[in-house]
Design a protein around this motif. Structure first.
Motif, PDB file in Angstrom:
ATOM      1  N   TRP A  35       0.822  -1.201   0.000  1.00 30.42           N
ATOM      2  CA  TRP A  35       0.000   0.000   0.000  1.00 30.42           C
ATOM      3  C   TRP A  35       0.863   1.261   0.000  1.00 30.42           C
ATOM      4  N   GLN A  36       0.514   2.196  -0.862  1.00 28.70           N
ATOM      5  CA  GLN A  36       1.146   3.511  -0.887  1.00 28.70           C
ATOM      6  C   GLN A  36       0.156   4.502  -0.284  1.00 28.70           C
ATOM      7  N   LEU A  37       0.472   5.005   0.925  1.00 29.92           N
ATOM      8  CA  LEU A  37      -0.443   5.894   1.627  1.00 29.92           C
ATOM      9  C   LEU A  37      -0.342   7.314   1.079  1.00 29.92           C
ATOM     10  N   ALA A  85      -5.307   5.297  -0.327  1.00 27.32           N
ATOM     11  CA  ALA A  85      -4.157   4.405  -0.441  1.00 27.32           C
ATOM     12  C   ALA A  85      -4.272   3.659  -1.767  1.00 27.32           C
ATOM     13  N   THR A  86      -3.151   3.399  -2.409  1.00 25.04           N
ATOM     14  CA  THR A  86      -3.162   2.689  -3.687  1.00 25.04           C
ATOM     15  C   THR A  86      -2.167   1.529  -3.647  1.00 25.04           C
ATOM     16  N   ALA A  87      -2.422   0.541  -4.491  1.00 25.10           N
ATOM     17  CA  ALA A  87      -1.543  -0.619  -4.587  1.00 25.10           C
ATOM     18  C   ALA A  87      -1.782  -1.303  -5.920  1.00 25.10           C
ATOM     19  N   VAL A  88      -0.859  -2.157  -6.317  1.00 19.84           N
ATOM     20  CA  VAL A  88      -1.017  -2.979  -7.516  1.00 19.84           C
ATOM     21  C   VAL A  88      -1.263  -4.409  -7.050  1.00 19.84           C
ATOM     22  N   ARG A  89      -2.354  -4.996  -7.519  1.00 16.28           N
ATOM     23  CA  ARG A  89      -2.734  -6.335  -7.076  1.00 16.28           C
ATOM     24  C   ARG A  89      -2.698  -7.328  -8.229  1.00 16.28           C
ATOM     25  N   LYS A  90      -2.170  -8.518  -7.948  1.00 16.93           N
ATOM     26  CA  LYS A  90      -2.197  -9.596  -8.926  1.00 16.93           C
ATOM     27  C   LYS A  90      -3.628 -10.107  -9.045  1.00 16.93           C
ATOM     28  N   GLU A 130      -2.581  -7.919 -13.627  1.00 16.03           N
ATOM     29  CA  GLU A 130      -2.677  -7.129 -12.408  1.00 16.03           C
ATOM     30  C   GLU A 130      -3.560  -5.908 -12.636  1.00 16.03           C
ATOM     31  N   VAL A 131      -4.058  -5.365 -11.539  1.00 15.50           N
ATOM     32  CA  VAL A 131      -4.900  -4.173 -11.597  1.00 15.50           C
ATOM     33  C   VAL A 131      -4.441  -3.196 -10.520  1.00 15.50           C
ATOM     34  N   VAL A 132      -4.719  -1.923 -10.756  1.00 14.76           N
ATOM     35  CA  VAL A 132      -4.418  -0.891  -9.761  1.00 14.76           C
ATOM     36  C   VAL A 132      -5.600  -0.794  -8.804  1.00 14.76           C
ATOM     37  N   VAL A 133      -5.321  -0.845  -7.526  1.00 18.05           N
ATOM     38  CA  VAL A 133      -6.357  -0.788  -6.496  1.00 18.05           C
ATOM     39  C   VAL A 133      -6.306   0.573  -5.803  1.00 18.05           C
ATOM     40  N   THR A 134      -7.457   1.203  -5.672  1.00 19.41           N
ATOM     41  CA  THR A 134      -7.562   2.460  -4.922  1.00 19.41           C
ATOM     42  C   THR A 134      -8.505   2.229  -3.747  1.00 19.41           C
ATOM     43  N   ALA A 135      -8.004   2.475  -2.537  1.00 23.50           N
ATOM     44  CA  ALA A 135      -8.803   2.248  -1.335  1.00 23.50           C
ATOM     45  C   ALA A 135      -8.898   3.525  -0.516  1.00 23.50           C
ATOM     46  N   TRP A 146      -7.201  -5.801   3.192  1.00 23.19           N
ATOM     47  CA  TRP A 146      -6.801  -5.588   4.573  1.00 23.19           C
ATOM     48  C   TRP A 146      -5.448  -4.858   4.554  1.00 23.19           C
ATOM     49  N   GLY A 147      -4.868  -4.655   5.737  1.00 27.46           N
ATOM     50  CA  GLY A 147      -3.491  -4.154   5.805  1.00 27.46           C
ATOM     51  C   GLY A 147      -3.329  -2.657   5.904  1.00 27.46           C
ATOM     52  N   LEU A 148      -4.439  -1.922   6.062  1.00 22.85           N
ATOM     53  CA  LEU A 148      -4.342  -0.473   6.219  1.00 22.85           C
ATOM     54  C   LEU A 148      -4.648  -0.085   7.671  1.00 22.85           C
TER      55      LEU A 148
END
Length: 305
Positions: A138-140, A155-160, A209-214, A230-232
């Motif tokens: 996660w990139q906060l 927060a953003t991340a790249v998910r498989k 993979e896709v870019v995730v925005t949370a 999870w993980g935030l």
């Protein structure tokens, strides 16, 4: 000044509540998935009228608009689709397709042990997918927005992408261009008796993979969220990944009726990788069957059934 003090007291009180041994929370999420790519495979086939195309699009849209309930405590959660009465016309083919897309069940996460279990129904068989929780880098961000009564941070991340998650299927660029060329050829050869038919899944591809925005709120300091997220440092209230957006519409802290937050037990135990392999092999088998039945013809019968 009084408002700031009052808000601080509310946040402190909520934090104290969450630290209690018997703490539990409940969150309602609305999930929507874009189905434009999925239904585009039917276009251009003369066996499917515009009325049928519209019906397919409406049913697919409805099938991917769901409500889920997340019950959580400090370390674990269960995420399950809210039961609803089946709408008229959604039996038969729609149930078949829903099964192919992987019927939901109870998605259990334990962030302390970093494991998950989810019971799934696929093609009439029950599976229990149990594995380690996927870790996201996660990139906060300092970007914020309000969701209901909660201040949320981005927060953003790249998910498989899981190969069994067909919500992420899309038509590739080559297939789209070929579809345009086929329509041109059909116009030129419209008087011919035999027409080329294509399989519904031809030209589909699964992104790796896709870019995730949370969007998460530190006001509820539990490392939980919908589905496998999870993980935030706070409860995730909104998440967008690929073509799916999940948004929290209601939160209840310490509901009167406590939920039983336990891992599901039913189904053949498999890892995520094993389940993905089972699903992709079965889908390839179905694709070959459809080709033998004249492309869209076999799938059309199931949708209209």
């Amino acid at each position: 000044m009084n408002k700031i003090v009052s808000l601080s007291l509310v946040v402190f009180g909520l934090f104290t509540t969450i630290q209690a041994q018997d703490f539990q929370g409940m969150a309602v999420y609305e999930s929507k998935t874009s189905t434009a790519d999925m239904t585009s495979g039917f276009r251009g086939n003369r066996e499917i009228t515009p009325e049928m195309q519209k019906q397919i699009e409406e049913r697919m849209k409805s099938m991917f608009e769901k409500t889920f309930i997340l019950n959580f405590d400090k370390t674990a959660s269960i995420y399950k689709e809210e039961e609803r009465i089946e709408q008229p016309g959604q039996g038969g083919g729609m149930r078949f397709m829903s099964s192919m897309l992987g019927g939901g069940g109870t998605h259990y996460k334990n962030v302390k042990e970093k494991t998950f279990s989810v019971d799934k129904e696929f093609m009439g068989k029950e599976f229990l997918v149990s594995d380690s929780l996927p870790r996201l880098d996660w990139q906060l961000s300092g970007e914020t927005k309000q969701i209901g009564n909660y201040l949320c941070f981005k927060a953003t991340a790249v998910r498989k992408v899981e190969q069994s998650d067909f919500r992420n299927f899309r038509r590739n660029a080559t297939a789209k261009e070929e579809n345009k060329d086929e329509k041109k050829e059909e116009t030129k050869e419209e008087n011919k008796e035999e027409k080329k038919t294509t399989n519904f899944t031809d030209g589909w591809e699964m992104p790796k993979e896709v870019v995730v925005t949370a969007w998460y709120t530190p006001d509820i300091p539990v490392s939980q969220g919908p589905e496998s997220y999870w993980g935030l440092p706070g409860l995730i209230l909104e998440v967008s990944d690929g073509k799916t957006t999940i948004l929290c519409s209601k939160i209840v802290i310490n509901p009167k009726e406590k939920a039983s937050i336990k891992a599901p037990k039913n189904g053949k135990v498999v890892t995520q990788q094993e389940y993905d392999k089972i699903v992709t092999e079965k889908m390839e088998e179905m694709r070959q069957m459809n080709q033998g039945q004249g492309g869209n013809r076999g799938f059309q019968m199931r949708v209209g059934g």
